[in-house]
Design a protein around this motif. Structure first.
Motif: not given
Length: 337
Positions: A197, A201-202, A249, A281, A283-284, A287-289, A300
């Motif tokens: 993930s 992550p999807t 990033q 893109q 960030q998606k 996602h699990y950061s 979190q």
């Protein structure tokens, strides 16, 4: 409420995934040395395992000879489990994998894990060079796992082809995945399952659901066991952690632009470095950061563990400065106490 949070972390193991990243200005040798220092550091902090992931043809990573690096890390540590996260099985003959990991388990008994993936860990041209004339089908990965298990079994001692060392050794297998295929396969084979993930992550929740739904007890595992790999960047303050995150990033930007270079130093702002579409893109993808101070990370991860019910969190931390990376895991380890 505080008791529930503490129980979550008490019942959850923490581990490390290392891709042996090359920071800008560093050499492959320095990167390998830093990975060993990291393994030694997290061992003293109480982490469960230290896995290395197979990648090829990337300037930014030097984890291509994964079993050699696993041996190097195991030799330099004493108690932490060391293994692959993973060996990309379609790149290798199962017999070779059995012999390599049989040798590792012989040298470092009771400490070696064998995580298996079915992606190439590289681009298609390099995958072709690794696999030569072999064309992978959907049936090959399950078949290769069976062949690998056969080589590790005591029952194979009278076969014409044997893995020596390897035969009869208790080397735990883990299936890795970023989709639902490996989740269902891991469940059906009764093997622990690790989901990637940190970059895909999807399908996390659907994969975990299917894994539990399809799980059948096996000789290795009588109950389901799940690991989620996530990005974690911890620092003294949220602001510093977000600053350190810009290295990750920029690395992700190189992935989507296919300009993969060594891990760059952090920047004050990503504005001007990425376009809005690329930002969304990335960030998606990431996602699990979990990025921030210890308190922020704690909140979190509490939500994440409650939502997924995973047994283990495996952290990957792409942080440019080695001391900042060591400090990030030190801050994370505070949740184990």
């Amino acid at each position: 409420m505080e008791d529930n949070i503490n129980n979550n972390f008490k019942n959850t193991k923490f581990s490390v995934l290392d891709l042996v990243p090359v920071a800008q200005g560093s050499t492959p040798l320095q990167s390998i040395q830093k990975s060993l220092e990291l393994a030694q550091h997290v061992e003293t902090l109480g982490f469960e395992r230290f896995w290395i992931s197979e990648h090829h043809n990337m300037e930014s990573l030097v984890s291509s000879a994964t079993p050699i690096l696993i041996g190097h890390i195991a030799q330099g540590t004493k108690t932490i489990r060391v293994g692959s996260g993973g060996i990309m099985l379609p790149n290798h003959a199962p017999l070779i994998v059995a012999e390599q990991f049989g040798t590792l388990e012989t040298l470092y008994p009771g400490r070696i894990d064998l995580g298996l993936g079915r992606a190439p860990g590289t681009d298609q041209l390099t995958a072709k060079a690794l696999r030569r004339d072999r064309t992978e089908t959907v049936h090959d990965f399950p078949r290769d796992i069976v062949e690998l298990q056969t080589y590790f079994s005591k029952e194979n001692s009278h076969a014409a082809v044997r893995a020596i060392p390897g035969e009869g050794l208790n080397i735990p297998l883990y299936l890795l995945g970023s989709s639902t295929f490996s989740a269902q396969l891991a469940g059906a084979k009764g093997l622990p399952y690790a989901f990637a993930s940190h970059f895909a992550p999807t399908h996390l929740h659907e994969a975990l659901r299917l894994y539990h739904q399809n799980f059948q007890a096996s000789e290795q595992s009588t109950a389901p066991y799940t690991i989620a790999c996530v990005n974690i960047i911890a620092a003294e303050t949220d602001e510093k952690a977000k600053y350190l995150e810009t290295s990750l990033q920029q690395l992700a930007l190189g992935i989507i632009r296919n300009t993969r270079k060594p891990l760059p130093p952090p920047v004050k702002s990503m504005d001007g470095l990425w376009h809005e579409v690329e930002k969304v893109q990335i960030q998606k993808m990431m996602h699990y950061s979990f990025v921030g101070s210890q308190e922020t990370i704690k909140a979190q991860l509490t939500n994440f563990i409650e939502a997924t019910r995973v047994n283990e969190i495996m952290a990957v931390s792409h942080i440019f400065d080695h001391q900042d990376r060591l400090r990030s895991y030190e801050i994370l380890s505070g949740l184990l106490k």
